[in-house]
Design a protein around this motif. Structure first.
Motif, PDB file in Angstrom:
ATOM      1  N   LEU A  13      21.249  47.496  30.562  1.00 50.07           N
ATOM      2  CA  LEU A  13      21.956  48.087  29.421  1.00 50.07           C
ATOM      3  C   LEU A  13      22.026  47.086  28.266  1.00 50.07           C
ATOM      4  O   LEU A  13      21.821  47.440  27.109  1.00 50.07           O
ATOM      5  N   GLU A  14      22.299  45.842  28.593  1.00 48.21           N
ATOM      6  CA  GLU A  14      22.364  44.804  27.564  1.00 48.21           C
ATOM      7  C   GLU A  14      20.985  44.526  26.972  1.00 48.21           C
ATOM      8  O   GLU A  14      20.829  44.412  25.754  1.00 48.21           O
ATOM      9  N   LYS A  15      19.981  44.469  27.820  1.00 42.16           N
ATOM     10  CA  LYS A  15      18.617  44.173  27.379  1.00 42.16           C
ATOM     11  C   LYS A  15      18.098  45.208  26.383  1.00 42.16           C
ATOM     12  O   LYS A  15      17.403  44.858  25.432  1.00 42.16           O
ATOM     13  N   PHE A  16      18.450  46.477  26.597  1.00 38.63           N
ATOM     14  CA  PHE A  16      17.937  47.538  25.741  1.00 38.63           C
ATOM     15  C   PHE A  16      18.957  48.014  24.714  1.00 38.63           C
ATOM     16  O   PHE A  16      18.816  49.083  24.124  1.00 38.63           O
ATOM     17  N   PRO A  61      22.306  62.560  33.883  1.00 36.99           N
ATOM     18  CA  PRO A  61      21.208  61.713  33.423  1.00 36.99           C
ATOM     19  C   PRO A  61      20.328  62.387  32.366  1.00 36.99           C
ATOM     20  O   PRO A  61      19.782  61.723  31.500  1.00 36.99           O
ATOM     21  N   MET A  62      20.184  63.723  32.473  1.00 37.03           N
ATOM     22  CA  MET A  62      19.336  64.428  31.521  1.00 37.03           C
ATOM     23  C   MET A  62      19.904  65.828  31.316  1.00 37.03           C
ATOM     24  O   MET A  62      20.357  66.463  32.266  1.00 37.03           O
ATOM     25  N   ASP A  63      19.850  66.292  30.091  1.00 33.39           N
ATOM     26  CA  ASP A  63      20.318  67.637  29.769  1.00 33.39           C
ATOM     27  C   ASP A  63      19.479  68.657  30.526  1.00 33.39           C
ATOM     28  O   ASP A  63      18.252  68.584  30.539  1.00 33.39           O
ATOM     29  N   ALA A  64      20.122  69.622  31.166  1.00 30.10           N
ATOM     30  CA  ALA A  64      19.423  70.629  31.970  1.00 30.10           C
ATOM     31  C   ALA A  64      18.487  71.489  31.129  1.00 30.10           C
ATOM     32  O   ALA A  64      17.486  71.995  31.633  1.00 30.10           O
ATOM     33  N   VAL A  89      11.617  50.257  29.679  1.00 32.65           N
ATOM     34  CA  VAL A  89      12.827  51.009  30.053  1.00 32.65           C
ATOM     35  C   VAL A  89      12.546  51.876  31.273  1.00 32.65           C
ATOM     36  O   VAL A  89      13.302  51.864  32.246  1.00 32.65           O
ATOM     37  N   VAL A  90      11.439  52.618  31.231  1.00 31.42           N
ATOM     38  CA  VAL A  90      11.114  53.521  32.336  1.00 31.42           C
ATOM     39  C   VAL A  90      10.848  52.725  33.621  1.00 31.42           C
ATOM     40  O   VAL A  90      11.282  53.116  34.702  1.00 31.42           O
ATOM     41  N   GLY A  91      10.168  51.595  33.503  1.00 33.19           N
ATOM     42  CA  GLY A  91       9.926  50.752  34.673  1.00 33.19           C
ATOM     43  C   GLY A  91      11.218  50.250  35.293  1.00 33.19           C
ATOM     44  O   GLY A  91      11.385  50.269  36.518  1.00 33.19           O
ATOM     45  N   SER A  92      12.153  49.821  34.466  1.00 32.99           N
ATOM     46  CA  SER A  92      13.453  49.357  34.965  1.00 32.99           C
ATOM     47  C   SER A  92      14.207  50.493  35.642  1.00 32.99           C
ATOM     48  O   SER A  92      14.830  50.311  36.695  1.00 32.99           O
ATOM     49  N   LEU A  93      14.141  51.673  35.038  1.00 34.30           N
ATOM     50  CA  LEU A  93      14.824  52.831  35.622  1.00 34.30           C
ATOM     51  C   LEU A  93      14.154  53.284  36.920  1.00 34.30           C
ATOM     52  O   LEU A  93      14.841  53.710  37.855  1.00 34.30           O
ATOM     53  N   LEU A  94      12.821  53.184  36.993  1.00 34.98           N
ATOM     54  CA  LEU A  94      12.119  53.531  38.237  1.00 34.98           C
ATOM     55  C   LEU A  94      12.556  52.636  39.387  1.00 34.98           C
ATOM     56  O   LEU A  94      12.805  53.106  40.495  1.00 34.98           O
ATOM     57  N   TYR A  95      12.632  51.336  39.118  1.00 32.07           N
ATOM     58  CA  TYR A  95      13.085  50.402  40.156  1.00 32.07           C
ATOM     59  C   TYR A  95      14.482  50.776  40.640  1.00 32.07           C
ATOM     60  O   TYR A  95      14.753  50.828  41.834  1.00 32.07           O
ATOM     61  N   GLY A 116      19.349  58.457  27.020  1.00 34.26           N
ATOM     62  CA  GLY A 116      20.345  59.301  27.677  1.00 34.26           C
ATOM     63  C   GLY A 116      20.576  58.894  29.121  1.00 34.26           C
ATOM     64  O   GLY A 116      21.709  58.894  29.610  1.00 34.26           O
ATOM     65  N   VAL A 117      19.506  58.521  29.817  1.00 30.04           N
ATOM     66  CA  VAL A 117      19.656  58.044  31.207  1.00 30.04           C
ATOM     67  C   VAL A 117      20.435  56.732  31.218  1.00 30.04           C
ATOM     68  O   VAL A 117      21.316  56.525  32.063  1.00 30.04           O
ATOM     69  N   LEU A 118      20.147  55.863  30.263  1.00 30.95           N
ATOM     70  CA  LEU A 118      20.895  54.598  30.174  1.00 30.95           C
ATOM     71  C   LEU A 118      22.370  54.875  29.889  1.00 30.95           C
ATOM     72  O   LEU A 118      23.252  54.213  30.444  1.00 30.95           O
TER      73      LEU A 118
END
Length: 138
Positions: free
Chosen positions: A54-57, A68-71, A92-98, A131-133
């Motif tokens: 969160l801080e990094k981005f 996490p995401m609007d339906a 961002v996506v890579g960090s979220l995938l992990y 939005g996921v963040l």
């Protein structure tokens, strides 16, 4: 089950290898481990990792959201292209995938949807990733 036997094994390992007994595990490979022996439970989290991404981005002080995401959100390839030199979408996506694979299955669907557009992300994809963040902020 016996603490005496565990102590003997530790003593043998200490004699055989150059190591130290640091006590009960609290952190392991980025995971925080909380153990409640009375209730026989173990809680594994990645709070520190979430806080770091969160801080990094630049999302540390953002408002949280409930999902996490609007339906109703439908991600497509159409839209204004994202300048990936300014917005690190793949990072961002890579960090979220992990995070989704290791300890947060609740974001798996949203992150999988975002990962489909790694080659040509748009501003809509960037906003969905933020939005996921924001969800993780909560």
């Amino acid at each position: 089950k016996s603490l005496a036997v565990i102590g003997q094994v530790k003593a043998q390992l200490l004699r055989a290898f150059a190591m130290r007994d640091l006590g009960e595990t609290r952190f392991y490979l980025g995971f925080e481990i909380e153990r409640d022996r009375a209730a026989w439970t173990i809680l594994v989290t990645q709070r520190r990792y979430i806080s770091n991404i969160l801080e990094k981005f630049g999302m540390k002080g953002s408002n949280s959201r409930a999902t996490p995401m609007d339906a109703n959100l439908r991600l497509t390839t159409e839209g204004d292209p994202l300048d990936t030199s300014v917005h690190p979408y793949s990072e961002v996506v890579g960090s979220l995938l992990y995070l989704a694979v290791c300890s947060r299955p609740d974001i798996s669907f949203a992150v999988g949807s975002l990962a489909r557009f790694m080659a040509k992300p748009t501003i809509n994809h960037w906003n969905a990733a933020k939005g996921v963040l924001r969800y993780l902020m909560g």
